[in-house]
Design a protein around this motif. Sequence first.
Motif, PDB file in Angstrom:
ATOM      1  N   GLY A   1      -0.597  -4.794  37.276  1.00 14.09           N
ATOM      2  CA  GLY A   1      -0.692  -5.002  35.989  1.00 14.09           C
ATOM      3  C   GLY A   1      -0.192  -6.406  35.419  1.00 14.09           C
ATOM      4  O   GLY A   1      -0.951  -6.911  34.558  1.00 14.09           O
ATOM      5  N   ILE A   2       0.765  -7.141  36.133  1.00 14.26           N
ATOM      6  CA  ILE A   2       1.128  -8.286  35.706  1.00 14.26           C
ATOM      7  C   ILE A   2      -0.229  -9.463  35.664  1.00 14.26           C
ATOM      8  O   ILE A   2      -0.707 -10.419  35.100  1.00 14.26           O
ATOM      9  N   GLN A   3      -0.736  -9.101  36.854  1.00  9.45           N
ATOM     10  CA  GLN A   3      -1.811 -10.141  37.399  1.00  9.45           C
ATOM     11  C   GLN A   3      -3.159  -9.708  36.479  1.00  9.45           C
ATOM     12  O   GLN A   3      -4.000 -10.477  36.211  1.00  9.45           O
ATOM     13  N   ASP A   4      -3.242  -8.469  36.042  1.00 16.44           N
ATOM     14  CA  ASP A   4      -4.331  -8.246  35.010  1.00 16.44           C
ATOM     15  C   ASP A   4      -4.054  -8.846  33.684  1.00 16.44           C
ATOM     16  O   ASP A   4      -4.985  -9.686  33.152  1.00 16.44           O
ATOM     17  N   ALA A   5      -2.746  -8.944  33.164  1.00 19.17           N
ATOM     18  CA  ALA A   5      -2.490  -9.778  32.067  1.00 19.17           C
ATOM     19  C   ALA A   5      -2.954 -11.355  32.104  1.00 19.17           C
ATOM     20  O   ALA A   5      -3.481 -11.967  31.167  1.00 19.17           O
ATOM     21  N   HIS A   6      -2.561 -11.750  33.393  1.00 18.05           N
ATOM     22  CA  HIS A   6      -2.771 -13.292  33.360  1.00 18.05           C
ATOM     23  C   HIS A   6      -4.368 -13.550  33.557  1.00 18.05           C
ATOM     24  O   HIS A   6      -4.830 -14.491  32.927  1.00 18.05           O
ATOM     25  N   ASN A   7      -5.065 -12.602  34.148  1.00 16.91           N
ATOM     26  CA  ASN A   7      -6.525 -12.526  34.187  1.00 16.91           C
ATOM     27  C   ASN A   7      -7.104 -12.699  32.838  1.00 16.91           C
ATOM     28  O   ASN A   7      -8.084 -13.403  32.446  1.00 16.91           O
ATOM     29  N   LEU A   8      -6.741 -11.628  31.809  1.00 19.74           N
ATOM     30  CA  LEU A   8      -7.302 -11.547  30.743  1.00 19.74           C
ATOM     31  C   LEU A   8      -6.809 -12.630  29.617  1.00 19.74           C
ATOM     32  O   LEU A   8      -7.553 -13.021  28.838  1.00 19.74           O
ATOM     33  N   ALA A   9      -5.687 -13.235  29.835  1.00 18.05           N
ATOM     34  CA  ALA A   9      -4.944 -14.047  28.727  1.00 18.05           C
ATOM     35  C   ALA A   9      -5.833 -15.292  28.831  1.00 18.05           C
ATOM     36  O   ALA A   9      -6.262 -15.716  27.823  1.00 18.05           O
ATOM     37  N   TRP A  10      -6.109 -15.781  29.946  1.00 21.77           N
ATOM     38  CA  TRP A  10      -6.647 -17.159  29.840  1.00 21.77           C
ATOM     39  C   TRP A  10      -8.133 -16.891  29.412  1.00 21.77           C
ATOM     40  O   TRP A  10      -8.903 -17.980  28.724  1.00 21.77           O
ATOM     41  N   LYS A  11      -8.765 -15.904  29.609  1.00 18.65           N
ATOM     42  CA  LYS A  11     -10.106 -15.581  28.972  1.00 18.65           C
ATOM     43  C   LYS A  11     -10.110 -15.419  27.627  1.00 18.65           C
ATOM     44  O   LYS A  11     -11.033 -15.786  26.904  1.00 18.65           O
ATOM     45  N   LEU A  12      -9.224 -14.568  27.092  1.00 22.63           N
ATOM     46  CA  LEU A  12      -8.984 -14.700  25.757  1.00 22.63           C
ATOM     47  C   LEU A  12      -8.657 -15.836  25.055  1.00 22.63           C
ATOM     48  O   LEU A  12      -9.252 -16.128  23.941  1.00 22.63           O
ATOM     49  N   ALA A  13      -7.963 -16.734  25.611  1.00 25.44           N
ATOM     50  CA  ALA A  13      -7.697 -18.059  25.210  1.00 25.44           C
ATOM     51  C   ALA A  13      -8.696 -18.916  25.295  1.00 25.44           C
ATOM     52  O   ALA A  13      -9.216 -19.794  24.335  1.00 25.44           O
ATOM     53  N   ALA A  14      -9.785 -18.796  26.348  1.00 24.27           N
ATOM     54  CA  ALA A  14     -11.023 -19.523  26.440  1.00 24.27           C
ATOM     55  C   ALA A  14     -12.019 -19.069  25.178  1.00 24.27           C
ATOM     56  O   ALA A  14     -12.589 -19.919  24.466  1.00 24.27           O
ATOM     57  N   VAL A  15     -12.081 -17.849  24.958  1.00 20.45           N
ATOM     58  CA  VAL A  15     -12.934 -17.435  23.897  1.00 20.45           C
ATOM     59  C   VAL A  15     -12.577 -17.833  22.506  1.00 20.45           C
ATOM     60  O   VAL A  15     -13.277 -18.204  21.654  1.00 20.45           O
ATOM     61  N   LEU A  16     -11.142 -17.500  22.410  1.00 18.58           N
ATOM     62  CA  LEU A  16     -10.576 -17.842  20.858  1.00 18.58           C
ATOM     63  C   LEU A  16     -10.577 -19.451  20.780  1.00 18.58           C
ATOM     64  O   LEU A  16     -10.896 -19.842  19.372  1.00 18.58           O
ATOM     65  N   GLY A  17     -10.699 -20.227  21.822  1.00 13.56           N
ATOM     66  CA  GLY A  17     -10.558 -21.530  21.775  1.00 13.56           C
ATOM     67  C   GLY A  17     -11.888 -22.214  21.479  1.00 13.56           C
ATOM     68  O   GLY A  17     -11.956 -23.337  21.334  1.00 13.56           O
ATOM     69  N   GLY A  18     -13.012 -21.243  21.831  1.00 17.45           N
ATOM     70  CA  GLY A  18     -14.381 -21.749  21.557  1.00 17.45           C
ATOM     71  C   GLY A  18     -14.814 -22.496  22.750  1.00 17.45           C
ATOM     72  O   GLY A  18     -16.143 -23.065  22.685  1.00 17.45           O
ATOM     73  N   TRP A  19     -14.068 -22.446  23.854  1.00 17.06           N
ATOM     74  CA  TRP A  19     -14.714 -23.203  24.922  1.00 17.06           C
ATOM     75  C   TRP A  19     -15.361 -22.441  26.075  1.00 17.06           C
ATOM     76  O   TRP A  19     -15.799 -22.769  27.106  1.00 17.06           O
ATOM     77  N   ALA A  20     -15.699 -21.070  25.792  1.00 15.85           N
ATOM     78  CA  ALA A  20     -16.223 -19.985  26.455  1.00 15.85           C
ATOM     79  C   ALA A  20     -16.891 -19.014  25.381  1.00 15.85           C
ATOM     80  O   ALA A  20     -16.060 -18.797  24.340  1.00 15.85           O
TER      81      ALA A  20
END
Length: 432
Positions: free
Chosen positions: A328-347
């Motif tokens: 579960g903690i590793q789920d969170a890490h995987n999803l967090a950077w992807k959300l950051a990328a999309v919200l930040g506009g670089w993905a």
Amino acid sequence: MNRSGTTGEAVHRTPVLIVGGSLVGLSMSLFLGRLGVPHTLVERHAGTSIHPRGRGNNVRTMELFRTAGVQEHIVEAASVLQDNHGILQTPSLVGDAGEWLFREIDPGGGLARFSPAAWCLCSQNDLEPVLLRSARELGGDLRYNTEMMSFDQDGDGVTALVKSRETGEHTTIRADYLVAADGPRSPVRERLGIGHNGPGDLFHNVSVTFSSRRLAGVVGGRRFIVCYLTDPEADGALLPVDNREHWVFHAPWHPEHGETLEEFTDERCTEHIRRAVGVPDLDVTVTGRAAWHAAERVAERYADGRVFLAGDSAHEMSPTGAFGSNTGIQDAHNLAWKLAAVLGGWAGPGLLRSYDAERRPVAEATSARASSRSVEHSHPGYTPDAEAAALVGRKRGILNVALGYRYPRGAVLGADPAAPVVPDALTLTGEP
């Protein structure tokens, strides 16, 4: 920030709303905060866990906490159990009977060859306050005693109604994305109509917290992580909390035979513990009890539009090997950077589809390995069916599961789509 909605109602706006403030929700907050993503977390309980459970943090999890800057704080919080290693299986704790299923998590310190982190035995009640404090220091808006009542999503975001359990006040939260870390009975998953794959319930236990001053003397120098006590009339699992006075005992529970939780009275639990340990007059003061259910289930999908499942809301697995909370903690890490990328506009938003593609196969492989390990260890209360018993020995080893899993499909360029998600052996070669 708060803005007025079209109905005159106060609307709180946030890029990410996290529902659930246990280990996975707090980890999600920590990882988002580290990446500078504003977010709000709501948790219906008044505070962090008071029950000492979910204690085994594997190497990969500690690597992630290291990158988030909290590894040292976690190791400090875990200091009381730093000398506990291995799993003991014995008819009782009187005398020297029994055998060690394994003595050391990392015999010879070999993990240091390929990781700067190490396994860490930190109980959930000690770990969660560290994560909470660090998440808030990184700017997380974490609201306990706050329950999500409902949510709806559209093409642009998610609108949730939450309620303060202290004041009764309702607040509407408008988020770009919602992350459901709301446990195995996830209301969010049920609202989305997402089903499960897998065998389902495996066994049931009642977790009894108790104090005993004399038990430390009976245990002696055997510093185990857990001890499986195998008296057929009083089997169970004993876990130290501080190696001195506070302990946890997992007693098998059989609701499928009509047994109720109310039958586990203080008197019954006390006598069960005394017989399991092998000391008829052992001082035992029961301080709490909680039911828990071991299961093997994985959600059919991890996402629905702008809503994502993480942790126990996405998967359940047997406790043997401590795979569940780590996954579960590793789920969170995987999803967090992807959300950051999309919200930040670089993905682009398409990156978020790789969350399901990467993490769901890992949960399927890991949950099967956890069940197999429960069979290998003859976990108290678990009587496997013939199919589960036949799998014993086929997937031995923990490191290949904990550290060697891979993403054949997803966001990893150059990965071999035919490669197994979990290899038969740990092979760290630098391949994608």
